[in-house]
Write an enzyme that holds these catalytic residues in place. Sequence first.
Site, PDB file in Angstrom:
ATOM      1  CE  LYS A 154      -7.400  -4.662  -0.112  1.00  9.03           C
ATOM      2  NZ  LYS A 154      -6.224  -5.486   0.293  1.00  9.03           N
ATOM      3  NE  ARG A 189      -1.482  -2.061   2.334  1.00  7.55           N
ATOM      4  CZ  ARG A 189      -1.979  -2.025   1.243  1.00  7.55           C
ATOM      5  NH1 ARG A 189      -2.624  -1.297   0.767  1.00  7.55           N
ATOM      6  NH2 ARG A 189      -1.833  -3.079   0.290  1.00  7.55           N
ATOM      7  NE  ARG A 231      -3.102  -9.746  -7.459  1.00  6.30           N
ATOM      8  CZ  ARG A 231      -3.295  -9.019  -6.444  1.00  6.30           C
ATOM      9  NH1 ARG A 231      -4.883  -9.045  -6.247  1.00  6.30           N
ATOM     10  NH2 ARG A 231      -2.605  -8.421  -5.825  1.00  6.30           N
ATOM     11  NE  ARG A 278      -0.188  -5.643  -7.871  1.00  8.37           N
ATOM     12  CZ  ARG A 278      -0.921  -5.780  -6.674  1.00  8.37           C
ATOM     13  NH1 ARG A 278      -2.097  -5.491  -6.818  1.00  8.37           N
ATOM     14  NH2 ARG A 278      -0.277  -5.678  -5.468  1.00  8.37           N
ATOM     15  NE  ARG A 334       1.476  -7.175  -1.726  1.00 10.97           N
ATOM     16  CZ  ARG A 334       0.959  -7.742  -2.984  1.00 10.97           C
ATOM     17  NH1 ARG A 334       2.015  -8.632  -3.431  1.00 10.97           N
ATOM     18  NH2 ARG A 334      -0.020  -7.851  -3.319  1.00 10.97           N
TER      19      ARG A 334
HETATM   20  P1  AMP Z   1      -2.313  -3.116  -3.062  1.00  8.50           P
HETATM   21  O1  AMP Z   1      -2.519  -2.755  -4.660  1.00  8.50           O
HETATM   22  O2  AMP Z   1      -3.297  -2.334  -2.436  1.00  8.50           O
HETATM   23  O3  AMP Z   1      -1.749  -4.372  -2.821  1.00  8.50           O
HETATM   24  O4  AMP Z   1      -0.799  -2.455  -2.876  1.00  8.50           O
HETATM   25  C1  AMP Z   1       0.253  -2.569  -3.275  1.00  8.50           C
HETATM   26  C2  AMP Z   1       1.669  -1.851  -2.458  1.00  8.50           C
HETATM   27  O5  AMP Z   1       1.109  -0.390  -2.507  1.00  8.50           O
HETATM   28  C3  AMP Z   1       1.528  -2.268  -1.245  1.00  8.50           C
HETATM   29  O6  AMP Z   1       2.230  -3.375  -0.921  1.00  8.50           O
HETATM   30  C4  AMP Z   1       2.408  -1.093  -0.376  1.00  8.50           C
HETATM   31  O7  AMP Z   1       3.622  -1.034  -0.849  1.00  8.50           O
HETATM   32  C5  AMP Z   1       1.552   0.158  -1.181  1.00  8.50           C
HETATM   33  N1  AMP Z   1       0.357   0.626  -0.762  1.00  8.50           N
HETATM   34  C6  AMP Z   1      -0.849   0.909  -0.998  1.00  8.50           C
HETATM   35  N2  AMP Z   1      -1.552   1.400  -0.295  1.00  8.50           N
HETATM   36  C7  AMP Z   1      -0.657   1.922   0.888  1.00  8.50           C
HETATM   37  C8  AMP Z   1      -1.083   2.483   2.037  1.00  8.50           C
HETATM   38  N3  AMP Z   1      -2.529   2.863   2.298  1.00  8.50           N
HETATM   39  N4  AMP Z   1      -0.066   2.891   2.680  1.00  8.50           N
HETATM   40  C9  AMP Z   1       1.190   2.664   2.691  1.00  8.50           C
HETATM   41  N5  AMP Z   1       1.335   1.914   1.151  1.00  8.50           N
HETATM   42  C10 AMP Z   1       0.462   1.303   0.547  1.00  8.50           C
END
Ligand code: AMP
Length: 204
Positions: free
Chosen positions: A13, A84, A123, A155, A166
């Site tokens: 994404k 989400r 990554r 990360r 996740r």
């Molecule tokens: P990502 O970089 O999109 O994989 O997001 C990393 C982490 O951020 C996720 O595992 C969640 O802990 C948090 N996060 C990101 N977007 C959301 C969202 N829309 N709602 C709740 N938590 C989020």
Amino acid sequence: MIYVMLGGPATGKGTRSDILSEALNIPHISTGDILRQVSRKDEEVKELLAEGELIPDEVITKLLYARLSMTDCENGAIIDGYPRTLEQAVILDEILAKLGKKVDIAIELIAPDDLVYKRILERKKCTKCGKMYGIDFPPKSENVCDECGGKLEVRADDTEETLKNRIEIYKENEKPIIEYYTLKGVLRVLDSSGHPENIIKEVE
Ligand code: AMP
């Protein structure tokens, strides 16, 4: 145009949103990036991120609304990481309606699980400028950013353990969201196993 990028962890994404953002000249808004920034000052957010847990709706929604209200989103945006849950999909429509906008296209990226694991465990991100590297875009020299010479790091939540969590959370929550956008007639499903640059042709 408002684009929503859907797909589990490491379906690409972020990379594809960046490419589209440049091609369409609209910002890429990643809720994960916003939250990682916030976590530098907020212990509770930091802990939830480290565990791979979702951040409470009221926290993330406020941050997203503030970002979408900025002038650079006038012509649209690519939203990555939100919604989400079905609740967030409904909240997003409410936020966008307040701004005179709507979700025009929801893109669901799909990729095989083994590719997802490979992508995520390889990554890295530059600690100085934030540029991402991975199997499709490796740095010229190991652990050094091509652009600014900064150090590259994995990360904090990119571990096999949090990844499993996740993916579970994503699979549990994705079905109603996909259904929601299908019913609205805005869903497009794209295979993201190929090269990220293909996204431009696919979206066209
Ligand atoms: P990502 O970089 O999109 O994989 O997001 C990393 C982490 O951020 C996720 O595992 C969640 O802990 C948090 N996060 C990101 N977007 C959301 C969202 N829309 N709602 C709740 N938590 C989020």
